[in-house]
Write an enzyme that holds these catalytic residues in place. Sequence first.
Site, PDB file in Angstrom:
ATOM      1  N   ASP A  19      -4.743 -12.887   3.225  1.00 18.90           N
ATOM      2  CA  ASP A  19      -5.981 -12.434   3.862  1.00 18.90           C
ATOM      3  C   ASP A  19      -7.216 -12.653   2.996  1.00 18.90           C
ATOM      4  OD1 ASP A  19      -4.814 -10.573   2.194  1.00 18.90           O
ATOM      5  OD2 ASP A  19      -4.857  -8.933   3.627  1.00 18.90           O
ATOM      6  N   HIS A  39      -6.413  -7.203  -0.585  1.00 17.88           N
ATOM      7  CA  HIS A  39      -6.533  -5.759  -0.823  1.00 17.88           C
ATOM      8  C   HIS A  39      -5.758  -5.380  -2.080  1.00 17.88           C
ATOM      9  CE1 HIS A  39      -6.893  -6.348   3.596  1.00 17.88           C
ATOM     10  NE2 HIS A  39      -7.901  -5.507   3.441  1.00 17.88           N
ATOM     11  N   HIS A  42       0.816  -1.225   0.000  1.00 16.73           N
ATOM     12  CA  HIS A  42       0.000   0.000   0.000  1.00 16.73           C
ATOM     13  C   HIS A  42       0.848   1.274   0.000  1.00 16.73           C
ATOM     14  CE1 HIS A  42      -3.659  -2.209   0.363  1.00 16.73           C
ATOM     15  NE2 HIS A  42      -3.414  -2.654   1.577  1.00 16.73           N
TER      16      HIS A  42
END
Length: 342
Positions: free
Chosen positions: A248, A163, A122
């Site tokens: 995840d 993500h 990120h």
Amino acid sequence: MQFGYSETCLAHDPGSRHPESPDRLRAIRERLKKKHGVEYVEAEPCDIDRMAAVHEREYIESVEAFCADGGGNWDPDTTAVEETWDAVCYSSGLACWAAEAALEGEAGRKTPFSIGRPPGHHAVYDDAMGFCFVNNAAVAAQYALDSEDYDVERVAIVDWDVHHGNGTQDIFYDRDDVFFVSIHEKGLYPGTGAIDETGEGDGSGTTMNIPMPAGTDDGEYLAAVEGPITTALTDYDPDLLLISAGFDAHRHDPISRIRLSTEAYALMTDRFRTLADETDAALAFILEGGYGLDVLADSVAIVHETFDGREPIEPDADCGENVESTLEDVLEAHGLDTDLDG
């Protein structure tokens, strides 16, 4: 496998209630104690010059100063302590080690997997976010491209964290020497990663986003890997394939609504190993997310087991209409033609 690891990465402690805790690495290490053929390597930390090859230097220096002053909350999700800076340097250094080991020919049971933290995908060019300060995979990719020791012209990064890898996309969005693929849950943090985000300028077409609907399962992820991802990366023909390996998307991870089993990670590992073999690309893994400690440890272990000779169990399910439509849209956005049922 060889696992890049440093005790220094445990010193980054965002607090007992933060999901990105040192216990993530402890759980992985404990699980791997039961496995045959596990080796650990501690690499040299990255310096600012190497990080600044993909990040704004002023930003990197501000992270170092922030930690030296005792840290705190960089943003509501991204927290540092004084020791975080050293962990950041080692986490990036371990990622570079993984790329270097792969390019040196380490493969099969010696395939490198960097398990540093904090994670990195990120972190954008000039800012930290989403638990990440420095983009480890981006630093490793740039290191491989810049090194005079290896003839690397093209790097592919596949991010299977649940993500979107917005930071990696941000850093390489207008470049054609890195092909970035992210398969992630649609609408989840940070809200980026739409299908039509395909790159710009020289990088037009070298970003592929596959936003999966909640509830997507093993067979549907495998369809994405075998369809758009394999087709695009076979055409791209990378010299190095880096896997930004977050875990995840597991059905028992507390953060997401994707429904992968542990076996899915064996299946994807097997497919990317085959892709690397067929394109003659060096292959390395770099840890990203994964916050259910037991399933994180099990999933890393099954990646190792896949390289240690375990055959993955093929899924039974076919693609649902929503996922099939998503994959068709991805193919269209990239001008690719493949048979999803083939």
